[in-house]
Design a protein around this motif. Structure first.
Motif, PDB file in Angstrom:
ATOM      1  N   ASP A 253       0.831  -1.201   0.000  1.00  9.78           N
ATOM      2  CA  ASP A 253       0.000   0.000   0.000  1.00  9.78           C
ATOM      3  C   ASP A 253       0.865   1.250   0.000  1.00  9.78           C
ATOM      4  O   ASP A 253       0.555   2.232  -0.685  1.00  9.78           O
ATOM      5  N   VAL A 254       1.950   1.228   0.782  1.00  5.21           N
ATOM      6  CA  VAL A 254       2.867   2.373   0.827  1.00  5.21           C
ATOM      7  C   VAL A 254       3.425   2.629  -0.567  1.00  5.21           C
ATOM      8  O   VAL A 254       3.465   3.771  -1.052  1.00  5.21           O
ATOM      9  N   TYR A 255       3.845   1.556  -1.234  1.00 10.52           N
ATOM     10  CA  TYR A 255       4.357   1.684  -2.603  1.00 10.52           C
ATOM     11  C   TYR A 255       3.302   2.314  -3.501  1.00 10.52           C
ATOM     12  O   TYR A 255       3.578   3.253  -4.257  1.00 10.52           O
ATOM     13  N   ASP A 256       2.076   1.824  -3.417  1.00 13.13           N
ATOM     14  CA  ASP A 256       1.010   2.292  -4.297  1.00 13.13           C
ATOM     15  C   ASP A 256       0.670   3.757  -4.021  1.00 13.13           C
ATOM     16  O   ASP A 256       0.406   4.537  -4.948  1.00 13.13           O
ATOM     17  N   ILE A 257       0.654   4.135  -2.737  1.00 17.72           N
ATOM     18  CA  ILE A 257       0.373   5.522  -2.368  1.00 17.72           C
ATOM     19  C   ILE A 257       1.400   6.454  -2.988  1.00 17.72           C
ATOM     20  O   ILE A 257       1.061   7.467  -3.614  1.00 17.72           O
ATOM     21  N   TYR A 258       2.677   6.120  -2.824  1.00 19.26           N
ATOM     22  CA  TYR A 258       3.723   7.006  -3.331  1.00 19.26           C
ATOM     23  C   TYR A 258       3.841   6.952  -4.847  1.00 19.26           C
ATOM     24  O   TYR A 258       4.239   7.941  -5.484  1.00 19.26           O
ATOM     25  N   LEU A 259       3.499   5.822  -5.457  1.00 21.66           N
ATOM     26  CA  LEU A 259       3.466   5.751  -6.915  1.00 21.66           C
ATOM     27  C   LEU A 259       2.437   6.736  -7.461  1.00 21.66           C
ATOM     28  O   LEU A 259       2.707   7.496  -8.399  1.00 21.66           O
ATOM     29  N   ALA A 260       1.244   6.713  -6.860  1.00 19.86           N
ATOM     30  CA  ALA A 260       0.187   7.631  -7.296  1.00 19.86           C
ATOM     31  C   ALA A 260       0.557   9.078  -6.984  1.00 19.86           C
ATOM     32  O   ALA A 260       0.330   9.983  -7.800  1.00 19.86           O
ATOM     33  N   ARG A 261       1.127   9.306  -5.810  1.00 15.68           N
ATOM     34  CA  ARG A 261       1.532  10.668  -5.463  1.00 15.68           C
ATOM     35  C   ARG A 261       2.588  11.191  -6.424  1.00 15.68           C
ATOM     36  O   ARG A 261       2.564  12.371  -6.799  1.00 15.68           O
ATOM     37  N   SER A 262       3.510  10.339  -6.824  1.00 11.23           N
ATOM     38  CA  SER A 262       4.563  10.769  -7.753  1.00 11.23           C
ATOM     39  C   SER A 262       3.958  11.262  -9.057  1.00 11.23           C
ATOM     40  O   SER A 262       4.390  12.281  -9.605  1.00 11.23           O
ATOM     41  N   ALA A 263       2.953  10.537  -9.559  1.00 10.15           N
ATOM     42  CA  ALA A 263       2.307  10.940 -10.810  1.00 10.15           C
ATOM     43  C   ALA A 263       1.581  12.278 -10.643  1.00 10.15           C
ATOM     44  O   ALA A 263       1.710  13.186 -11.481  1.00 10.15           O
ATOM     45  N   VAL A 264       0.838  12.414  -9.545  1.00 14.66           N
ATOM     46  CA  VAL A 264       0.079  13.637  -9.309  1.00 14.66           C
ATOM     47  C   VAL A 264       1.007  14.826  -9.090  1.00 14.66           C
ATOM     48  O   VAL A 264       0.826  15.904  -9.684  1.00 14.66           O
ATOM     49  N   GLU A 265       2.029  14.648  -8.257  1.00 13.44           N
ATOM     50  CA  GLU A 265       2.890  15.781  -7.920  1.00 13.44           C
ATOM     51  C   GLU A 265       3.841  16.146  -9.055  1.00 13.44           C
ATOM     52  O   GLU A 265       4.246  17.297  -9.187  1.00 13.44           O
ATOM     53  N   ARG A 266       4.196  15.183  -9.889  1.00 13.79           N
ATOM     54  CA  ARG A 266       4.984  15.511 -11.074  1.00 13.79           C
ATOM     55  C   ARG A 266       4.176  16.425 -12.001  1.00 13.79           C
ATOM     56  O   ARG A 266       4.695  17.428 -12.505  1.00 13.79           O
ATOM     57  N   ALA A 267       2.911  16.081 -12.198  1.00 15.71           N
ATOM     58  CA  ALA A 267       2.052  16.917 -13.037  1.00 15.71           C
ATOM     59  C   ALA A 267       1.879  18.300 -12.420  1.00 15.71           C
ATOM     60  O   ALA A 267       1.917  19.321 -13.134  1.00 15.71           O
ATOM     61  N   ALA A 268       1.703  18.356 -11.096  1.00 13.33           N
ATOM     62  CA  ALA A 268       1.553  19.638 -10.417  1.00 13.33           C
ATOM     63  C   ALA A 268       2.823  20.475 -10.532  1.00 13.33           C
ATOM     64  O   ALA A 268       2.761  21.698 -10.750  1.00 13.33           O
ATOM     65  N   MET A 269       3.982  19.840 -10.407  1.00 13.60           N
ATOM     66  CA  MET A 269       5.250  20.563 -10.516  1.00 13.60           C
ATOM     67  C   MET A 269       5.412  21.169 -11.911  1.00 13.60           C
ATOM     68  O   MET A 269       5.854  22.320 -12.057  1.00 13.60           O
ATOM     69  N   LEU A 270       5.066  20.405 -12.929  1.00 13.48           N
ATOM     70  CA  LEU A 270       5.177  20.927 -14.297  1.00 13.48           C
ATOM     71  C   LEU A 270       4.286  22.158 -14.486  1.00 13.48           C
ATOM     72  O   LEU A 270       4.693  23.134 -15.133  1.00 13.48           O
ATOM     73  N   ARG A 271       3.087  22.112 -13.913  1.00 11.29           N
ATOM     74  CA  ARG A 271       2.196  23.273 -13.999  1.00 11.29           C
ATOM     75  C   ARG A 271       2.778  24.451 -13.228  1.00 11.29           C
ATOM     76  O   ARG A 271       2.732  25.598 -13.698  1.00 11.29           O
ATOM     77  N   ALA A 272       3.332  24.181 -12.041  1.00 12.98           N
ATOM     78  CA  ALA A 272       3.911  25.256 -11.234  1.00 12.98           C
ATOM     79  C   ALA A 272       5.117  25.882 -11.931  1.00 12.98           C
ATOM     80  O   ALA A 272       5.322  27.103 -11.873  1.00 12.98           O
ATOM     81  N   LEU A 273       5.909  25.070 -12.603  1.00 13.13           N
ATOM     82  CA  LEU A 273       7.089  25.574 -13.314  1.00 13.13           C
ATOM     83  C   LEU A 273       6.716  26.518 -14.451  1.00 13.13           C
ATOM     84  O   LEU A 273       7.516  27.364 -14.852  1.00 13.13           O
ATOM     85  N   ARG A 274       5.514  26.364 -14.962  1.00 17.74           N
ATOM     86  CA  ARG A 274       5.064  27.188 -16.072  1.00 17.74           C
ATOM     87  C   ARG A 274       4.153  28.334 -15.624  1.00 17.74           C
ATOM     88  O   ARG A 274       3.602  29.055 -16.451  1.00 17.74           O
TER      89      ARG A 274
END
Length: 231
Positions: free
Chosen positions: A84-105
């Motif tokens: 579950d820990v793996y799955d939580i952070y896998l999903a968070r990585s996808a969400v926060e990567r997308a958020a970071m790209l938006r923030a960078l722009r």
């Protein structure tokens, strides 16, 4: 004009929503630990409500994945296994990567200023020796990053993930690194964001997630997949 018959005014916050919020907070902070069975009679008495809104609130948490239903037994707070820990952070990585790209722009300086305040709160919590406030400030950093994306769907996707992350940190607080390291990790992410360095910002964010997974679930890596189940 479209006619909508039998529509009643919406209350500011229903009783079920209030109960769901309080139960959600209790699960997040560990006041209701994983595996805890929720008894309707006891909770109805504690909330001073009938079973109707209580059941509605608990079904909300079932749909969010924070409670599980067992036939003929009732409702329980979910357990978090290494997978579950793996799955939580896998999903968070996808969400926060997308958020970071938006923030960078977007307005990088404005986002960086908000994130810096959360890091200052982390340092203050450490000075006060308050691990609960420290975890709250840590997650507020990530919540603020996702909010900065301007995406309602990313925010919605992240809500339960961050609650589950808080559950991990509450259970496994002693496995985390020293506060100075946590502050430094977040500060370097902010610096890369402010500089508009996409590659570094994304690399540091992914490394931050990977480090958390390895500390919270030894033998697990986002780069290699979840640890094999123990037979």
């Amino acid at each position: 004009m479209v006619t909508l018959p039998d529509i009643e005014p919406v209350s500011r916050e229903s009783t079920a929503a209030v109960i769901a919020r309080q139960l959600r907070d209790a699960i997040m902070t560990g006041a209701l630990p994983p595996g805890t069975q929720l008894g309707e009679t006891d909770l109805a008495a504690r909330f001073h409500v009938s079973r109707g809104p209580l059941r509605e609130a608990m079904q909300h948490l079932v749909s969010e994945g924070l409670l599980r239903s067992e036939r003929h037994r009732g409702l329980f707070v979910i357990d978090l296994e290494p997978g579950d820990v793996y799955d939580i952070y896998l999903a968070r990585s996808a969400v926060e990567r997308a958020a970071m790209l938006r923030a960078l722009r977007g307005d990088r300086d404005a986002v960086a200023a908000v994130l810096e305040q959360t890091v200052a709160d982390m340092a203050a919590a450490a000075d006060d020796d308050d691990p609960t406030a420290l975890s709250t400030a840590d997650l507020r950093f990530h919540e603020a990053l996702i909010d900065a994306s301007g995406s309602k769907r990313l925010v919605r996707m992240a809500r339960t993930l961050l609650i589950e992350t808080r559950m991990c940190l509450s259970l496994l607080q002693n496995t985390y690194q020293r506060v100075e390291e946590r502050v430094d990790e977040h500060t370097r992410i902010i610096d890369a964001l402010r500089a508009g360095d996409d590659e570094t910002a994304l690399h540091l964010l992914e490394a931050h997630m990977e480090d958390a997974v390895q500390r919270l679930a030894p033998g697990t890596s986002l780069n290699q997949g979840p640890a094999p189940a123990v037979p």
